[in-house]
Structures are given as structure tokens and as C-alpha cells.
Design an enzyme around this catalytic site. Structure first.
Site, mmCIF file in Angstrom:
data_model
loop_
_atom_site.group_PDB
_atom_site.id
_atom_site.type_symbol
_atom_site.label_atom_id
_atom_site.label_comp_id
_atom_site.label_asym_id
_atom_site.label_seq_id
_atom_site.Cartn_x
_atom_site.Cartn_y
_atom_site.Cartn_z
ATOM 1 N N GLU A 83 -6.872 -21.676 14.161
ATOM 2 C CA GLU A 83 -6.282 -22.029 13.127
ATOM 3 C C GLU A 83 -7.123 -21.478 11.784
ATOM 4 O OE1 GLU A 83 -5.711 -26.164 13.111
ATOM 5 O OE2 GLU A 83 -4.397 -26.024 14.829
ATOM 6 N N SER B 230 -14.343 -22.330 16.412
ATOM 7 C CA SER B 230 -14.990 -22.754 17.386
ATOM 8 C C SER B 230 -14.922 -24.283 17.678
ATOM 9 C CB SER B 230 -16.412 -22.395 17.214
ATOM 10 O OG SER B 230 -16.787 -21.066 17.104
ATOM 11 N N GLY C 227 -9.624 -15.546 30.042
ATOM 12 C CA GLY C 227 -9.865 -14.849 28.749
ATOM 13 C C GLY C 227 -11.045 -14.214 28.661
ATOM 14 N N GLN D 187 -34.870 14.659 24.143
ATOM 15 C CA GLN D 187 -35.373 13.497 24.893
ATOM 16 C C GLN D 187 -34.928 12.124 24.102
ATOM 17 O OE1 GLN D 187 -39.554 13.662 25.712
ATOM 18 N NE2 GLN D 187 -39.063 14.384 27.657
ATOM 19 N N GLY E 228 -23.140 11.872 15.586
ATOM 20 C CA GLY E 228 -23.502 12.147 14.083
ATOM 21 C C GLY E 228 -22.075 11.944 13.206
ATOM 22 N N GLY E 229 -22.122 12.827 12.423
ATOM 23 C CA GLY E 229 -20.901 13.084 11.434
ATOM 24 C C GLY E 229 -19.583 13.035 11.990
ATOM 25 N N GLU F 269 -12.317 -15.207 21.934
ATOM 26 C CA GLU F 269 -12.585 -16.136 23.502
ATOM 27 C C GLU F 269 -13.575 -16.807 23.606
ATOM 28 O OE1 GLU F 269 -10.367 -13.685 23.430
ATOM 29 O OE2 GLU F 269 -8.694 -14.545 24.367
#
Lengths: 80, 383
Positions: free
Chosen positions: B126, B131, B237, B274, B335-336, B359
């Protein structure tokens, strides 16, 4: 099959250092968390091979060891 | 101990993957831009019995075991998280009806949920309550002719198009679950636009103004039923979201492997560098760890083990925390290009963030995981 003994063995996991009485309200003691209700339902179904249905989901059926025992006995009669 | 899929599960996985690659992946960015999974896709899911794969065959469903259901969520989630979120909510409501519905609910709704005639939404959250679900403000008034339900639900996935809502409401301090059809007088929905992620999942607000439903539309009694029904549906869920998060991770990995193999910088493919290898290694390790947790949760579910809920919390927490990290690395590798609309990784990153919130937020998962762990350690659970 000793229904109450099996219930007590299960509950001992949650109430290890507390002597839970047969007529004591499990939910009012503040030991159990929100998952407990589900675990309790699954324990009852798995251990006693019964199906907990919509109409059984009344807290009074799960509140005490005595209540759980009589719910299980009732269901065992129906399914057995 | 044996961790391997059965031949049937492998065949199902291959079928799910082919469908996701052919029918979802090429169009998912467009669904995201349009802010809606089209009806034609929902119809295809229904025809293939993917919409609610857990519904037993006797009701027209696929009758999938929980591992197969998990694989479906991974494969659909890999291609389109918004579409996967439909499987989540349809599954949650179907499960609540299968598990806790009265025989007439099952006869009426399960075949329609299986064949897609009915799209379902799970209406718990709501405007003021997320929670803290026990304190929902939607009210129930008991009347001679049934229950009158009034309140507002927010962030309801597929609420814009759902035909059936599982609504949680509260009367005299007791929370309960009700099945409410869209055509009920007093029920209106308001679409939510401009979401960060899972944009195509037709999120809506659901307004209930004195919606009267017959007494038989109550599921699970007043009070105790709420925690059992809400938690068992949310458990499914979370399982679906955990697998969907693995799917997002896998999509990020596959996109990154392709890009790092093709893109050249400093005269060689990115994969020769790397620091790129480090990101790939971390991605694949985290994805595999998350998938194993999902397998374990699914195995326990199929076994009817009462620890399955606790293990599902861990799988959801880990997998949904993994997804944004992996997606962030995927964007970084691109990247971009990762920030633009020519590549899907920016969508994965936006969708991944949602997984940490839905959930049950990951903070709630952490609290529950910790409490359970202490309960196992001390034999006494904190309230």
C-alpha cells in the site's frame, strides 16, 4: 503413533530451554517468528501425512500442543 | 548427493530457452520502451502453459516440478524481467488458490489462470505499508451479503491488466485475503509510469471503494490465514524472483562475453585484458553460486521440506544482490555502449535493482535469515 510426542519434538527446536505446557499458548510467548506459522503447517502435513486446508487455518487449531494434537487426530480420522 | 537435471528437465529447459531467444529477447527492449508486455506475448505464454506452470495438469496447467518452474523463471528472466514478473504474480495467486482455496475456487479459477483467460495480481503493498505488512490499512467490513473492502494498493505488478486480485485487508485487527474480480463495482486501477526497472510489467495502483465480495471469496479465514497465505505465496514469489535474478545475471554474462570477444581496444579484444577477465570471473562465480542456492531451495520445495522457506530467503537474498553487481559490471565492460539503447545491459541494470526490493526487500530477508540462524543456534527464535 504418539502425536503429542512428535509435536513436542518439533517444538523443542524453538523452545529448547523452556518447558512448554500442553495448554500453553505458543504464539503469546514471543519466541516464534513470522516463518514459524508456515513451518508448523508444513511440519504437521509432512509428519502426519495430512493436508491442512483453508478451513483449518484458524489460529485456535494451532495455539497449543493440545489444540494441534486434536486437529491432527481429527484429520487422521478423516483421511485414515 | 547428485546435482543434475533429469532428461525431462533438460528438455524443458531447452524449450524455454528457445522460446525466450526467439520470442522475447529480440523484443524486450521495445517492451521496456513501450512500458508494457503486449497481449500477444501473454497469449503465447498461456498457449505454452508457461503462465502458471505450477498448476496441475488436471486443471489444464503444466504441472511443473519446482526445479522446472525455476528453470522457466531463469530463461524468461534472462530475456525479459517484465515478462518473468508476470509468471511471478500469476504463480503466487495460483499457488494461493491451489494451496488454500476452497474446491469451488480451484474449479473456477485454476483452469482460467492456466489458459490465460484470467490474469492475476497480488495486492498486498500500500502507499503507507511495504515491509510492515501486518499493519495494512485496507479495511474489511462484514456485511450480511459478504465483505466490503476499502483501501488503496500500490506497486501492483500487472495490476493494470489483471482480471483477478488477491487482496489483503484488515478488519477488527485481523488481516485476511480476498479474491476480487476486476469488474467488482468500486474497483479501479491507475497505471504507474516511468519506473526505474521492469517497466513493462504493467504496474498499477488499485483503488478499492466499498468493493463488496461474497463471503466465499475469503481465503483462509479471518486472522491466522493471513500470515500463512501471504507468506506461502511470497515464498513462491521469492523463489521466482531468485531464479529471475539468476536469469538477469546470465544475460549480463552472455552479453559481456560477446562484447568482450568482438570489441577491440589497444589492438586486441577486450577479453585479452586482465581487468576485464577479473570482472568475467567474478560474474560467472556469483551467478553459479546463486543458481546452486536456487537449486537447493527448489529441491527442498519438491521434497516438501519445512526448511525450504528459510533456504528460499537465502537464495532470493543472494541472487537478487548478485544481479545488480553483475549488471553493473556488464555495463562497465560495455563502456559508453552499455549506457545507450543499442545494447540491453542498461535495461538489465535497471531491472536488477528492482529484484532487491520486490517480494520482501533484501533488508527484510537479512533480518529473517539472521533470526532463523539464531533460532537454529540457540533453539529459541526471537520474536
Amino acid at each position: 503413533m504418539d502425536v503429542k510426542l512428535k509435536i513436542k519434538q518439533f517444538l523443542a527446536r524453538y523452545f529448547k530451554d523452556y518447558n512448554l505446557q500442553d495448554d500453553e499458548d505458543i504464539f503469546s510467548l514471543g519466541f516464534v517468528n513470522s516463518l514459524f506459522a508456515m513451518q508448523l503447517v508444513m511440519f504437521v502435513e509432512q509428519t502426519f501425512q495430512i493436508a491442512i486446508a483453508d478451513e483449518d487455518l484458524n489460529i485456535d487449531n494451532f495455539r497449543t500442543i493440545n489444540a494441534l494434537s486434536s486437529l491432527i487426530q481429527r484429520k487422521l480420522v478423516v483421511t485414515g | 548427493m547428485k546435482i543434475e537435471l533429469t532428461q525431462q528437465q533438460q528438455a524443458a529447459q531447452a524449450e524455454f530457452r528457445a522460446f525466450a531467444n526467439g520470442e522475447l529477447f529480440p523484443f524486450a527492449d521495445q517492451f521496456d520502451r513501450d512500458e508494457g508486455v503486449p497481449t500477444s506475448v501473454i497469449e503465447q505464454l498461456a498457449r505454452r502453459k508457461y503462465l502458471s506452470a505450477i498448476i496441475p495438469e488436471e486443471f489444464g496447467g503444466l504441472g511443473a516440478d519446482m526445479i522446472t518452474y525455476g528453470l522457466l523463471n531463469e530463461e524468461i528472466g534472462r530475456a525479459c524481467s517484465s515478462t518473468r514478473s508476470l509468471l511471478t504474480v500469476q504463480g503466487m495467486v495460483s499457488y494461493a488458490i491451489m494451496r488454500w482455496g476452497k474446491p469451488q475456487h480451484k474449479q473456477t479459477w485454476l483452469p482460467r489462470l492456466a489458459n490465460g483467460q484470467t490474469i492475476a495480481a497480488f495486492a498486498l503493498t500500500e502507499p503507507n505499508i511495504g515491509s510492515d505488512a501486518k499493519h495494512i490499512e485496507t479495511t474489511v467490513e462484514v456485511r450480511a451479503d459478504g465483505y466490503a473492502i476499502t483501501g488503496r494498493k500500490k506497486w501492483i505488478t500487472f495490476g493494470e491488466v489483471a482480471d483477478l486480485f488477491l487482496v489483503f485487508a484488515q478488519g477488527e485487527g485481523k488481516a485476511s485475503a480476498f479474491l476480487i474480480e476486476r469488474n467488482t463495482p468500486g474497483l479501479t486501477t491507475l497505471p504507474t509510469r516511468g519506473l526505474l526497472g521492469t517497466r513493462a510489467s504493467r504496474v498499477a495502483e488499485v483503488h478499492l471503494d466499498q468493493c463488496v465480495v461474497p463471503k466465499e471469496n475469503l481465503i483462509g479465514g479471518l486472522g491466522f490465514g493471513f500470515s500463512t497465505i501471504a507468506l506461502s505465496a511470497l515464498d513462491l514469489g521469492r523463489y521466482s524472483v531468485a531464479w529471475g535474478s539468476v536469469g538477469i545475471g546470465q544475460a549480463c554474462l552472455e552479453a559481456s562475453l560477446k562484447y568482450a570477444s568482438e570489441r577491440k581496444q589497444f589492438g586486441e579484444p577486450l577479453k585479452q585484458h586482465q581487468l576485464i577477465q577479473e570482472m568475467i570471473a567474478n560474474m560467472v562465480t556469483q551467478i553459479k553460486a546463486a543458481r546452486l542456492l536456487c537449486y537447493h531451495a527448489g529441491y527442498l520445495k519438491d521434497a516438501g521440506d519445512m526448511n525450504s522457506t528459510a533456504e528460499t530467503l537465502i537464495a532470493k537474498y543472494f541472487a537478487s544482490s548478485m544481479a545488480p553487481r553483475v549488471a553493473s559490471d556488464a555495463v562497465q565492460i560495455h563502456g559508453g555502449n552499455g549506457c545507450g539503447s543499442d545494447y540491453p545491459v542498461q535495461r538489465y541494470l535497471r531491472d536488477a535493482k528492482i529484484m532487491e526490493i520486490i517480494e520482501g526487500s533484501n533488508q527484510m530477508q537479512q533480518v529473517m535469515i539472521s533470526r532463523n540462524t539464531f533460532a537454529e543456534y540457540t533453539g529459541r527464535s526471537a520474536a
